[in-house]
Write a protein that holds these residues in place. Sequence first.
Motif, PDB file in Angstrom:
ATOM      1  N   ARG A 114       0.793  -1.227   0.000  1.00 62.81           N
ATOM      2  CA  ARG A 114       0.000   0.000   0.000  1.00 62.81           C
ATOM      3  C   ARG A 114       0.829   1.282   0.000  1.00 62.81           C
ATOM      4  O   ARG A 114       0.311   2.359  -0.292  1.00 62.81           O
ATOM      5  N   SER A 115       2.109   1.177   0.315  1.00 58.63           N
ATOM      6  CA  SER A 115       2.958   2.372   0.312  1.00 58.63           C
ATOM      7  C   SER A 115       3.462   2.715  -1.088  1.00 58.63           C
ATOM      8  O   SER A 115       4.110   3.735  -1.276  1.00 58.63           O
ATOM      9  N   SER A 116       3.172   1.865  -2.069  1.00 57.51           N
ATOM     10  CA  SER A 116       3.672   2.074  -3.429  1.00 57.51           C
ATOM     11  C   SER A 116       2.510   2.238  -4.398  1.00 57.51           C
ATOM     12  O   SER A 116       1.416   1.741  -4.168  1.00 57.51           O
ATOM     13  N   LYS A 117       2.740   2.953  -5.482  1.00 56.41           N
ATOM     14  CA  LYS A 117       1.755   3.063  -6.551  1.00 56.41           C
ATOM     15  C   LYS A 117       2.096   2.138  -7.714  1.00 56.41           C
ATOM     16  O   LYS A 117       1.227   1.560  -8.342  1.00 56.41           O
ATOM     17  N   ARG A 118       3.396   2.009  -7.981  1.00 57.14           N
ATOM     18  CA  ARG A 118       3.843   1.285  -9.170  1.00 57.14           C
ATOM     19  C   ARG A 118       3.590  -0.211  -9.062  1.00 57.14           C
ATOM     20  O   ARG A 118       3.019  -0.823  -9.972  1.00 57.14           O
ATOM     21  N   TYR A 119       3.993  -0.824  -7.941  1.00 60.07           N
ATOM     22  CA  TYR A 119       3.920  -2.281  -7.847  1.00 60.07           C
ATOM     23  C   TYR A 119       2.490  -2.806  -7.721  1.00 60.07           C
ATOM     24  O   TYR A 119       2.161  -3.830  -8.344  1.00 60.07           O
ATOM     25  N   PRO A 120       1.616  -2.170  -6.946  1.00 58.39           N
ATOM     26  CA  PRO A 120       0.216  -2.639  -6.940  1.00 58.39           C
ATOM     27  C   PRO A 120      -0.426  -2.562  -8.325  1.00 58.39           C
ATOM     28  O   PRO A 120      -1.155  -3.470  -8.726  1.00 58.39           O
TER      29      PRO A 120
ATOM     30  N   TYR B 263      -2.588  -5.389 -12.879  1.00 63.49           N
ATOM     31  CA  TYR B 263      -2.646  -5.481 -14.338  1.00 63.49           C
ATOM     32  C   TYR B 263      -2.370  -6.923 -14.779  1.00 63.49           C
ATOM     33  O   TYR B 263      -3.091  -7.486 -15.610  1.00 63.49           O
ATOM     34  N   CYS B 264      -1.344  -7.531 -14.207  1.00 67.81           N
ATOM     35  CA  CYS B 264      -0.972  -8.897 -14.585  1.00 67.81           C
ATOM     36  C   CYS B 264      -2.058  -9.894 -14.184  1.00 67.81           C
ATOM     37  O   CYS B 264      -2.390 -10.806 -14.955  1.00 67.81           O
ATOM     38  N   VAL B 265      -2.602  -9.739 -12.991  1.00 66.55           N
ATOM     39  CA  VAL B 265      -3.615 -10.683 -12.510  1.00 66.55           C
ATOM     40  C   VAL B 265      -4.889 -10.589 -13.346  1.00 66.55           C
ATOM     41  O   VAL B 265      -5.450 -11.599 -13.780  1.00 66.55           O
ATOM     42  N   ARG B 266      -5.350  -9.366 -13.582  1.00 60.58           N
ATOM     43  CA  ARG B 266      -6.616  -9.198 -14.303  1.00 60.58           C
ATOM     44  C   ARG B 266      -6.508  -9.689 -15.752  1.00 60.58           C
ATOM     45  O   ARG B 266      -7.425 -10.335 -16.267  1.00 60.58           O
ATOM     46  N   HIS B 267      -5.397  -9.392 -16.405  1.00 59.67           N
ATOM     47  CA  HIS B 267      -5.253  -9.851 -17.789  1.00 59.67           C
ATOM     48  C   HIS B 267      -5.010 -11.357 -17.846  1.00 59.67           C
ATOM     49  O   HIS B 267      -5.371 -12.009 -18.836  1.00 59.67           O
ATOM     50  N   THR B 268      -4.400 -11.912 -16.814  1.00 55.16           N
ATOM     51  CA  THR B 268      -4.267 -13.371 -16.751  1.00 55.16           C
ATOM     52  C   THR B 268      -5.641 -14.015 -16.634  1.00 55.16           C
ATOM     53  O   THR B 268      -5.948 -14.979 -17.339  1.00 55.16           O
TER      54      THR B 268
ATOM     55  N   TYR C  73       5.310 -12.971 -16.835  1.00 55.17           N
ATOM     56  CA  TYR C  73       4.444 -11.960 -16.232  1.00 55.17           C
ATOM     57  C   TYR C  73       2.992 -12.428 -16.218  1.00 55.17           C
ATOM     58  O   TYR C  73       2.088 -11.646 -15.940  1.00 55.17           O
ATOM     59  N   VAL C  74       2.806 -13.701 -16.515  1.00 55.60           N
ATOM     60  CA  VAL C  74       1.485 -14.322 -16.421  1.00 55.60           C
ATOM     61  C   VAL C  74       1.338 -14.866 -15.006  1.00 55.60           C
ATOM     62  O   VAL C  74       2.149 -15.682 -14.559  1.00 55.60           O
ATOM     63  N   ALA C  75       0.322 -14.419 -14.299  1.00 53.47           N
ATOM     64  CA  ALA C  75       0.170 -14.795 -12.896  1.00 53.47           C
ATOM     65  C   ALA C  75      -0.204 -16.260 -12.743  1.00 53.47           C
ATOM     66  O   ALA C  75      -0.851 -16.849 -13.616  1.00 53.47           O
ATOM     67  N   GLU C  76       0.213 -16.840 -11.642  1.00 52.51           N
ATOM     68  CA  GLU C  76      -0.201 -18.183 -11.264  1.00 52.51           C
ATOM     69  C   GLU C  76      -0.992 -18.107  -9.967  1.00 52.51           C
ATOM     70  O   GLU C  76      -0.729 -17.252  -9.118  1.00 52.51           O
ATOM     71  N   PHE C  77      -1.945 -19.010  -9.815  1.00 50.41           N
ATOM     72  CA  PHE C  77      -2.813 -19.016  -8.646  1.00 50.41           C
ATOM     73  C   PHE C  77      -2.794 -20.408  -8.023  1.00 50.41           C
ATOM     74  O   PHE C  77      -3.028 -21.395  -8.706  1.00 50.41           O
ATOM     75  N   ARG C  78      -2.530 -20.449  -6.748  1.00 47.64           N
ATOM     76  CA  ARG C  78      -2.436 -21.724  -6.040  1.00 47.64           C
ATOM     77  C   ARG C  78      -3.489 -21.756  -4.935  1.00 47.64           C
ATOM     78  O   ARG C  78      -3.477 -20.909  -4.036  1.00 47.64           O
TER      79      ARG C  78
END
Length: 425
Positions: free
Chosen positions: A38-44, A49-54, A119-124
């Motif tokens: 939450r302290s960053s703008k870039r990484y969130p 972006y990666c999760v939603r497009h995945t 950069y394609v997210a994985e979900f476990r």
Amino acid sequence: MLRLEQAMATPATISFSAQEKALILSELALILESAPFRSSKRYPAMLEYCVRHTLDGETEKLRERQLGIVLFSRTPGYETSSDPIVRMGASEIRKRLAQYYDIAGDLARVRISLPPGSYVAEFRFPEPPHVMPLAAIQPDTRLESVSAAPAMAVQTVPGEHEPGAIARRKRRPIPVFAQVFVSVAIIAACVWGVMSFQSRRQVPALWRGFAGSGNGQVLAVVGQLTPHADDKSMDSDPPLSSDIYRTNHYVSVGDASSAMRACLVLARIGADCQMKAVLATDLSNVHARPVLFVGAYNNPWVLRVTQTLPYRFGDLACKCILDSKDGSHVGGVDFSMPRNKITTDYSIVARFNSEITDGPVVVIAGIGPMSTEAAAEFSAIPERSRELFALAPKGWKGANVEAVLATEVVNGIPGHTRILKATFW
């Protein structure tokens, strides 16, 4: 039922159910609001972006060059070999995800990761706890078997025929299967109690007690619109005023997703959600029952029930949120701009007893669709509810609350959301 797999690779080969997507997005919201992010703008923004497009199966948008152009304002011809901005961002995200899961531990419902070199997210999803079947439990042969148990006998004691005398009986040995059954029942009760307690503890304060007056039945009224006059073409980059109405007669995916997120929270406390489109909803449907209203300018019910609140939506020409006390402008969105050019969107999250519906109401409504989604995420995160309720004045009894939220928007995707205004009564 959710699939319980050790790892999920890419949606190019695996499709996700609506429930799985909602669970992943709910976990993503917790991650983005956690201390490592939450302290960053870039990484969130990059992780979301990666999760939603995945999830959408749009892996072609997750190449290094494309990420550099979209997220880091690089020119289309920039050299990825000499500019490692995307790789550095992904590396930092992996570190922060590790920090988050170190804190979350077993409470994490989904583990989200960016595999090295991708950069394609994985979900476990976590494995279910292993329970030994009853058939595998062998009785202790040293115990006396049921068939060998002696018959019940009555032992005569001196004076048993005297008034008040009590006959003593020998105790029948407890059968082995009964001991096993009782043990399993006790363990199951303990597990259920712990899970029930943790589930209640994780329910955001905004929702506690909301569904009680409706016997666990909640109506979710979702916004929709007829075709907009501006929607005369299928331009790839239309103004927002046309873009958000492209769903025509149907409920928008964003609003439906927002309603589903709230309904998943209510399910933790045993409430049952019924979703209904706004054009099919009249006063008889919403009277004297808990109602969740989603959407703002595509939901006339929201515009109506919020008119008497401390903060309300302006008229259609305004596309804004106003302070009811003095009519001042709190925040607005220019609907003539394309979605990816808008940098800030505003929303209202409120819980109150409505004089119009004569019952409890929760409103999750953004001026634009981006902030409606962000408001739904805000309402589903226990930490954000605690942040909101920490602003309540001393002595507040917990009846009505309203918050105006400001959401940063990056390339049309909602990012960090902060509390702009809050009032309690």
